[in-house]
Design an enzyme around this catalytic site. Structure first.
Site, PDB file in Angstrom:
ATOM      1  CB  CYS A 146      -1.536  -8.753  -1.358  1.00  0.00           C
ATOM      2  SG  CYS A 146      -1.238  -7.163  -2.150  1.00  0.00           S
ATOM      3  CB  CYS A 182      -1.063  -6.642   1.885  1.00  0.00           C
ATOM      4  SG  CYS A 182      -2.721  -6.316   1.257  1.00  0.00           S
ATOM      5  CG  ASP A 186       7.722   0.743 -10.035  1.00  0.00           C
ATOM      6  OD1 ASP A 186       6.493   0.728 -10.214  1.00  0.00           O
ATOM      7  OD2 ASP A 186       8.496  -0.145 -10.465  1.00  0.00           O
ATOM      8  CG  HIS A 225      -5.888  -6.552  -0.909  1.00  0.00           C
ATOM      9  ND1 HIS A 225      -4.677  -6.615  -1.553  1.00  0.00           N
ATOM     10  CD2 HIS A 225      -6.775  -7.182  -1.715  1.00  0.00           C
ATOM     11  CE1 HIS A 225      -4.822  -7.277  -2.689  1.00  0.00           C
ATOM     12  NE2 HIS A 225      -6.094  -7.628  -2.818  1.00  0.00           N
ATOM     13  CG  ASN A 251      -1.249   0.418 -15.538  1.00  0.00           C
ATOM     14  OD1 ASN A 251      -1.619   1.111 -16.478  1.00  0.00           O
ATOM     15  ND2 ASN A 251       0.024   0.251 -15.235  1.00  0.00           N
ATOM     16  CG  HIS A 266      -2.509  -3.563  -2.855  1.00  0.00           C
ATOM     17  ND1 HIS A 266      -2.553  -4.160  -1.603  1.00  0.00           N
ATOM     18  CD2 HIS A 266      -2.597  -2.229  -2.629  1.00  0.00           C
ATOM     19  CE1 HIS A 266      -2.656  -3.223  -0.675  1.00  0.00           C
ATOM     20  NE2 HIS A 266      -2.684  -2.024  -1.281  1.00  0.00           N
ATOM     21  CG  HIS A 301      -0.329   0.016  -7.987  1.00  0.00           C
ATOM     22  ND1 HIS A 301      -0.926  -1.223  -8.071  1.00  0.00           N
ATOM     23  CD2 HIS A 301       0.302   0.197  -9.171  1.00  0.00           C
ATOM     24  CE1 HIS A 301      -0.660  -1.769  -9.241  1.00  0.00           C
ATOM     25  NE2 HIS A 301       0.078  -0.921  -9.942  1.00  0.00           N
ATOM     26  CG  HIS A 344       2.375   3.477 -11.791  1.00  0.00           C
ATOM     27  ND1 HIS A 344       3.520   2.704 -11.914  1.00  0.00           N
ATOM     28  CD2 HIS A 344       1.348   2.597 -11.864  1.00  0.00           C
ATOM     29  CE1 HIS A 344       3.183   1.429 -12.059  1.00  0.00           C
ATOM     30  NE2 HIS A 344       1.870   1.333 -12.043  1.00  0.00           N
TER      31      HIS A 344
HETATM   32  P1  DGP Z   1       1.221  -2.240 -12.613  1.00  0.00           P
HETATM   33  O1  DGP Z   1       1.552  -2.727 -13.982  1.00  0.00           O
HETATM   34  O2  DGP Z   1       0.472  -0.922 -12.674  1.00  0.00           O
HETATM   35  O3  DGP Z   1       0.486  -3.291 -11.800  1.00  0.00           O
HETATM   36  O4  DGP Z   1       2.613  -1.933 -11.915  1.00  0.00           O
HETATM   37  C1  DGP Z   1       3.134  -2.590 -10.816  1.00  0.00           C
HETATM   38  C2  DGP Z   1       4.461  -1.956 -10.497  1.00  0.00           C
HETATM   39  O5  DGP Z   1       4.897  -2.449  -9.251  1.00  0.00           O
HETATM   40  C3  DGP Z   1       5.588  -2.258 -11.496  1.00  0.00           C
HETATM   41  O6  DGP Z   1       6.044  -1.022 -12.043  1.00  0.00           O
HETATM   42  C4  DGP Z   1       6.688  -2.906 -10.674  1.00  0.00           C
HETATM   43  C5  DGP Z   1       6.293  -2.581  -9.253  1.00  0.00           C
HETATM   44  N1  DGP Z   1       6.592  -3.606  -8.270  1.00  0.00           N
HETATM   45  C6  DGP Z   1       6.155  -4.894  -8.288  1.00  0.00           C
HETATM   46  N2  DGP Z   1       6.567  -5.547  -7.186  1.00  0.00           N
HETATM   47  C7  DGP Z   1       7.279  -4.651  -6.447  1.00  0.00           C
HETATM   48  C8  DGP Z   1       7.954  -4.738  -5.206  1.00  0.00           C
HETATM   49  O7  DGP Z   1       8.006  -5.774  -4.526  1.00  0.00           O
HETATM   50  N3  DGP Z   1       8.590  -3.601  -4.764  1.00  0.00           N
HETATM   51  C9  DGP Z   1       8.546  -2.424  -5.478  1.00  0.00           C
HETATM   52  N4  DGP Z   1       9.187  -1.385  -4.957  1.00  0.00           N
HETATM   53  N5  DGP Z   1       7.908  -2.314  -6.656  1.00  0.00           N
HETATM   54  C10 DGP Z   1       7.281  -3.420  -7.142  1.00  0.00           C
END
Ligand code: DGP
Length: 125
Positions: free
Chosen positions: A6, A9, A32, A48, A87, A98, A100, A102
């Protein structure tokens, strides 16, 4: 518990560099990488859980949501306001499995309406 495959993680464990906004024993918050607003931070538990419905202990939910106002203060959006988005699963287009939160802010966001929400929403009663 961590999932070795992950990406979040790995971010939580400091194995992948990120633009960190806030961190404590249980939680890390970082910018993000695909920001939708001038302020777009992800707040995650270090352990996780696939999503908010994945038996996340209430203590951890408290730690994640407890970090919200700290992140808002750090990012300077407490006064102007912000939006939280969690989401969860396929229908919500969750892309990283994982849990999260926003935190979006830094400008006026439209209220969701049928046009923004797509075909499924326009069928809702
Ligand atoms: P969701 O659709 O709710 O699962 O959004 C996942 C968010 O995570 C998306 O807006 C892009 C962000 N994201 C994915 N991988 C990475 C990463 O490696 N680093 C950062 N900073 N953000 C990431």
């Amino acid at each position: 518990m961590k999932d070795p495959n992950c990406i979040f993680c790995k971010i939580g464990a400091g194995e992948i560099p990120t633009s960190k906004v806030y961190e404590d024993e249980w939680v890390i918050a970082f910018d993000d990488m695909e920001p939708l607003m001038p302020v777009h931070v992800l707040i995650i538990p270090k352990d996780h859980y696939a999503n908010v419905g994945d038996n996340v202990p209430e203590e951890i939910l408290g730690k994640v949501f407890g970090a919200v106002r700290k992140v808002a203060d750090i990012k300077g959006v407490t006064e102007g306001g912000y939006r939280l988005l969690v989401n969860t699963g396929e229908d919500a287009s969750q892309s990283v499995q994982h849990f999260h939160v926003h935190l979006l802010g830094g400008g006026l966001m439209p209220r969701p309406n049928d046009q923004d929400w797509g075909a499924a929403a326009s069928n809702a009663q």
